[in-house]
Write a protein that holds these residues in place. Sequence first.
Motif, short mmCIF file in Angstrom:
data_model
loop_
_atom_site.label_atom_id
_atom_site.label_comp_id
_atom_site.label_asym_id
_atom_site.label_seq_id
_atom_site.Cartn_x
_atom_site.Cartn_y
_atom_site.Cartn_z
N GLU A 20 0.83 -1.21 0.00
CA GLU A 20 0.00 0.00 0.00
C GLU A 20 0.86 1.25 0.00
O GLU A 20 0.53 2.25 -0.66
N LYS A 56 2.13 1.88 -3.50
CA LYS A 56 1.09 2.47 -4.35
C LYS A 56 0.87 3.94 -3.99
O LYS A 56 0.67 4.78 -4.87
N GLU A 57 0.92 4.24 -2.70
CA GLU A 57 0.75 5.62 -2.25
C GLU A 57 1.90 6.50 -2.78
O GLU A 57 1.68 7.63 -3.22
N LEU A 100 3.59 6.03 -5.50
CA LEU A 100 3.35 6.25 -6.93
C LEU A 100 2.29 7.33 -7.12
O LEU A 100 2.40 8.19 -8.00
N LYS A 101 1.27 7.28 -6.26
CA LYS A 101 0.20 8.29 -6.35
C LYS A 101 0.76 9.69 -6.09
O LYS A 101 0.35 10.66 -6.71
N ARG A 102 1.72 9.78 -5.19
CA ARG A 102 2.29 11.10 -4.86
C ARG A 102 3.23 11.61 -5.95
O ARG A 102 3.68 12.75 -5.87
N GLY A 103 3.59 10.75 -6.90
CA GLY A 103 4.39 11.26 -8.01
C GLY A 103 5.72 10.55 -8.25
O GLY A 103 6.50 10.98 -9.09
N ASP A 114 8.10 7.98 -9.94
CA ASP A 114 7.98 7.68 -11.37
C ASP A 114 8.00 6.19 -11.72
O ASP A 114 7.38 5.78 -12.69
N ASP A 171 -0.42 -1.60 -15.36
CA ASP A 171 -1.69 -0.89 -15.16
C ASP A 171 -1.52 0.61 -15.26
O ASP A 171 -2.38 1.32 -15.75
N ARG A 172 -0.40 1.10 -14.74
CA ARG A 172 -0.21 2.56 -14.65
C ARG A 172 0.67 3.11 -15.78
O ARG A 172 0.95 4.30 -15.79
#
Length: 426
Positions: free
Chosen positions: A163, A166-167, A169-172, A174, A202-203
């Motif tokens: 988790e 993933k967080e 990656l969400k914050r930026g 790369d 997926d991303r």
Amino acid sequence: MLDLIIRGANLPDGRQNIDIGIQGGKIASVEPALKASAGQEIDAKGRLVTPPFVDAHFHMDATLSLGLPRLNQTGTLLEGIALWGELKPLLTQEAIAERALAYCDWAVAKGLLAIRSHVDICDPRLLAVDALLEVKKKVKPYLDLQLVAFPQDGVLRSPGAMELLKEALKRGVDVVGGIPHFERTMADGAASVRALCEIAADRGLLVDMHCDETDDPMSRHVETLAYETQRLGLQGRVTGSHLTSMHSMDNYYVSKLIPLMAEAKLSAIANPLINITIQGRHDTYPKRRGMTRVPELMAAGLTVAFGHDCVMDPWYGMGSGDMLEVAHMGLHVAQMTGQDAMRNCFAAVTVNPARILQLDGYGIALGKNADLVILQAADPVEAIRVRATRLAVLRRGKVIAETPAQTARLSLPGRPETADFLKKSI
Ligand code: FE2
């Protein structure tokens, strides 16, 4: 009227006495005896002008923390990991950012203008992630910083790490990282590779895993990495970092493995300074070198880079951001002393890592970014040999760092005074 012309440059591909015209931060011409004028001219005097150095593998969240909270007494990987564990709760976002910014200054001075840094996400506060995202923004005008979400303690082994990754990656952040050989079992290692490659697919992200950084010849996660790359259509976007187990693997197995890696268009990053000091530590004599099979991977068509990995941190007390020192060590460890092999070592700290980072506008050609380094050497081999001084570092056509040429003056009885005795060409 151009902004700048660099005259009399030798280029890494062997072209000599070339003029490079620069306009609006881009390269506008690359030709001999350029008939144009410019606001400024620099005479390179037959020295090597190269695109900047690129470090494809670094840990900026740990850099320059040497001695905090104590020194690594044994110099081993295991004590380094234990030390990092002791340091992590003491870290502050400000201190990480301050050290990272200081390292970026060192890097710029050494003509190192693009770095891929892993950032440890196994910390519920994600302090290092936030610190390095802030640093990335700050240095953007002069240095490209690419971040990899790196689960140091294992994405499956460390509670909550998936988790947190993933967080991040969400914050930026790369790139998707991993460390399959550090998971509890081979099966968990393979499962981590699968899950992490799926996240990247997926991303639409790149993958760069610490893979098989061990002397165990049975650590074969790179095989799974190649398989998952093929399965998910990630060809050309996935990198295996370290791959040191390949040094110790059975040769017959490697004869199957390398073609699989090539088929998946994997890239590989060796970290010569670290591999030569950390690997083979359980051996008596003979001691394995532990670096992956660099010339063989290059011969199979893989893009292979040399990374710095660490500078003055819990794992490595040496280093100064000098990618020529990295190339110098790589050349020796891999016995890459043939003429093409030595030039390939220069490529492994310039154009190859630029390809792995998928840097836009890198290189000396029309329309590319005017990011250049003028070295106190005539060619790539001499640059590695003397770890050449970076006389000038340019970013988008502007000089952002200068270092005076190195000279040594000898005054010996009965001999004429001489200078520059180390350099054959300058
Ligand atoms: Fe690393």
